[in-house]
Scaffold this active site. Sequence first.
Site, short mmCIF file in Angstrom:
data_model
loop_
_atom_site.label_atom_id
_atom_site.label_comp_id
_atom_site.label_asym_id
_atom_site.label_seq_id
_atom_site.Cartn_x
_atom_site.Cartn_y
_atom_site.Cartn_z
N GLU A 1 0.83 -1.21 0.00
CA GLU A 1 0.00 0.00 0.00
C GLU A 1 0.86 1.26 0.00
OE1 GLU A 1 -2.92 -2.97 0.95
OE2 GLU A 1 -1.08 -2.53 2.06
N THR A 2 0.35 2.29 -0.66
CA THR A 2 0.90 3.63 -0.58
C THR A 2 -0.21 4.55 -0.09
OG1 THR A 2 2.50 3.24 -2.36
CG2 THR A 2 1.95 5.53 -1.87
#
Length: 264
Positions: free
Chosen positions: A46-47
């Site tokens: 995830e970002t």
Amino acid sequence: MRLEIAVVDAFTEKAFSGNPAGVCLLDEPLEKELMQSIAMEMNLSETAFVQKTENPNHFSLRWFTPTLEIDLCGHATLASSFWMLQKGWAQAGETIHFHTLSGELRVIGNEDGLEMNFPLIPTFEDLHPHFKSELFGEKIISAAQLRKNWIFELESAEAVKRLKPDFMEIAAHSEEGFIITAAGNGDFDIVSRFFGPNVGVPEDPVTGFAHCGLMDFWYQKTGKMQLKAYQASKRGGKLFLEKHDDRVILRGKAVAVLQGFIEV
């Protein structure tokens, strides 16, 4: 446009363990397509993208895997909070309010780590239509549904650690993925792993949202309202969980490993 971005390892006290997340602190909003492209370029599970609002200590927070936007992510929230404290976007001891697709999330950070207030995810015991008694050679003790995922309880912590997943099979028989779990031994009450091939994350190193479901699952089985948890991925991660009605407190630590810029 030049954007500052960091990589923070969450749910760990040392670099190169726990779960890495990209964190981008935004002065101005970005288009969803651009955020998705950045997340694809970062190629982490995830970002996170954090943007200030008009209210002090209130922020917009969105999470993207390399392939899509998701509605809840624990480790990237922890990573974002840690990085905000480092950059002066937040202050130790003060509550950070995140406005997300899963509602408001609250985080408090200090020298002892970070404490996240997340929604409890209800779980419902059920029989999986395909994996009824065994999961890739390991005996299933019980199974439960939760939002877009399944939980499978296995015989032991050792069974969780040695299970060899077939990601194509998981993708074919789940909307997002599978959480496997068992009672812990030694220092931990429970152990788990998470496989999410349908969200672009074959095996997630440490998964906050999964523990929002695991807290409910194990509370129904044991009545315990506090759990020491270990996610037994290759990198590994530690969490402390505490149930408060329909909320879960997740506690953990983080460490920054990379800071740089991305040109968009």
